[in-house]
Design a protein around this motif. Sequence first.
Motif, mmCIF file in Angstrom:
data_model
loop_
_atom_site.group_PDB
_atom_site.id
_atom_site.type_symbol
_atom_site.label_atom_id
_atom_site.label_comp_id
_atom_site.label_asym_id
_atom_site.label_seq_id
_atom_site.Cartn_x
_atom_site.Cartn_y
_atom_site.Cartn_z
ATOM 1 N N ASP A 20 0.607 -1.339 -0.283
ATOM 2 C CA ASP A 20 -0.432 0.015 0.412
ATOM 3 C C ASP A 20 1.046 1.507 0.369
ATOM 4 O O ASP A 20 2.106 1.368 0.305
ATOM 5 N N GLU A 21 0.081 2.557 0.136
ATOM 6 C CA GLU A 21 0.957 3.740 -0.253
ATOM 7 C C GLU A 21 1.652 3.830 0.905
ATOM 8 O O GLU A 21 2.336 4.806 1.573
ATOM 9 N N ASN A 22 1.970 3.504 2.190
ATOM 10 C CA ASN A 22 2.907 3.280 3.657
ATOM 11 C C ASN A 22 3.256 2.320 3.423
ATOM 12 O O ASN A 22 4.627 2.031 4.589
ATOM 13 N N GLU A 24 3.499 -0.615 3.364
ATOM 14 C CA GLU A 24 2.636 -2.380 4.435
ATOM 15 C C GLU A 24 2.256 -2.612 3.244
ATOM 16 O O GLU A 24 1.346 -2.789 2.599
ATOM 17 N N LYS A 163 7.689 -1.205 3.622
ATOM 18 C CA LYS A 163 8.046 -1.229 5.400
ATOM 19 C C LYS A 163 8.450 -1.845 5.853
ATOM 20 O O LYS A 163 9.451 -2.150 6.357
#
Length: 181
Positions: A20-22, A24, A163
């Motif tokens: 995802d954009e984070n 994760e 991440k």
Amino acid sequence: MTTEIDIPALDTLEYVTYIDENGELPAHFQGKIGAYAIFDKDKILQFVGYSRDVYLSCKQHLVRQPEKCYWLKVHTIERPNRTILEKIENTWIVENGSVPLGNGENKEKWTNPINTQALMTDEEKANYQNPLIDESSKSKIIKNVARRVESEILAVLESRGLKTQMRFHPKLKEEGLLDLK
């Protein structure tokens, strides 16, 4: 008594981004039992599988095939039932119209630990096959090959913005294998 199961068509399920954009992985699948379909960057089906923990299985697939894991479609069930999960897997493969490469000739690349010995450079092979080195030195070469391949995989995942921490099983590296702990 047979129970009829409701299998959603693969094309009716929403695509979920693998990372995802984070940076994760989709943590909402952690501990979830279900069937899943993995798609590449162009949303071409690469692999269909099922698991008692969809999150862990997808994490493992990402490490084994990072260039082929961009999108997911998942259908979860409440209780583990291999018959139901296999039926979903088979239904989705039939719906696809052909067996995805990950379920056919390349299945071991999706489901088995990475055999880093098959990824040795010419220099590593020459050092390993040198008749003058002992078993301890061969073991060090194998472990270093595993470390090199691990760092290459982690670099690819980092370049994709991941991440989520990936920890490889240290004992398997001694055997020239990579798998998540």
